[in-house]
Design a protein around this motif. Sequence first.
Motif, PDB file in Angstrom:
ATOM      1  N   GLN A  26      -1.339   9.667  -4.580  1.00  0.00           N
ATOM      2  CA  GLN A  26      -2.251   8.909  -5.024  1.00  0.00           C
ATOM      3  C   GLN A  26      -3.721   9.147  -4.376  1.00  0.00           C
ATOM      4  O   GLN A  26      -4.727   9.047  -5.006  1.00  0.00           O
ATOM      5  N   THR A  43      -7.406  12.786  -8.239  1.00  0.00           N
ATOM      6  CA  THR A  43      -6.951  11.509  -8.875  1.00  0.00           C
ATOM      7  C   THR A  43      -8.308  10.481  -8.987  1.00  0.00           C
ATOM      8  O   THR A  43      -9.269  10.517  -7.989  1.00  0.00           O
ATOM      9  N   PHE A  97       0.289  -0.699  -1.588  1.00  0.00           N
ATOM     10  CA  PHE A  97       0.983  -0.318  -3.015  1.00  0.00           C
ATOM     11  C   PHE A  97       1.911  -1.103  -3.397  1.00  0.00           C
ATOM     12  O   PHE A  97       2.999  -1.354  -2.652  1.00  0.00           O
ATOM     13  N   ARG A 129       3.598   2.474  -8.009  1.00  0.00           N
ATOM     14  CA  ARG A 129       2.911   3.994  -7.959  1.00  0.00           C
ATOM     15  C   ARG A 129       1.634   4.061  -7.914  1.00  0.00           C
ATOM     16  O   ARG A 129       0.811   4.786  -7.604  1.00  0.00           O
ATOM     17  N   THR A 130       1.034   3.102  -8.931  1.00  0.00           N
ATOM     18  CA  THR A 130      -0.403   3.202  -9.408  1.00  0.00           C
ATOM     19  C   THR A 130      -1.376   2.035  -9.112  1.00  0.00           C
ATOM     20  O   THR A 130      -2.608   1.716  -9.437  1.00  0.00           O
ATOM     21  N   TYR A 151      -4.791   3.483  -9.690  1.00  0.00           N
ATOM     22  CA  TYR A 151      -4.940   5.029  -9.305  1.00  0.00           C
ATOM     23  C   TYR A 151      -4.252   6.057 -10.480  1.00  0.00           C
ATOM     24  O   TYR A 151      -3.073   5.545 -10.851  1.00  0.00           O
TER      25      TYR A 151
END
Length: 161
Positions: free
Chosen positions: A20, A25, A126, A129-130, A160
């Motif tokens: 990330q 990114t 986090f 994952r995003t 992200y």
Amino acid sequence: MKKLAVAICLLVVSLAAQAQFEKGTWIVNPSISGMDFSYSKNDKAKFGMGVQAGNFLADGIALMINVGADWSKPVDEYTLGTGARFYFNTTGVYLGAGLDWNRFHWSGGNHQTDWGLGIEGGYAFFLSRTVTIEPAVYYKWRFNDTDMSRFGVKLGFGLYF
């Protein structure tokens, strides 16, 4: 045993977060809940909101832009700025700095424009994952009117891509 389990979980999260913070990114960081609590000489305490967005120009280094508005009485404040964030390794800990332009409107009709320099330190935790939750501590120093300088904590969300 509990400490070992926590250490292993943090290591796994750090490894998952590595991608990330890579070059290319994109990050969007809204404070959509208005959880920006701060203190200044003029307004003691206030709540506000804003959005930051940026791109990682290199691994761990993001160029950011930000916009914000606060309609607390007796002062309405509008912000536009730019800055950078430096992420330490892949842990999610970051330091940021930037320059911003503020427009202040008082309820009596007076207004003022001022430039400021800001620094912040925070952590990108986090959830997936995003998606992150990003608590941070910041200080914004105003060039012309130090009474409008502000120290505070904020809670934002990071996306992200």
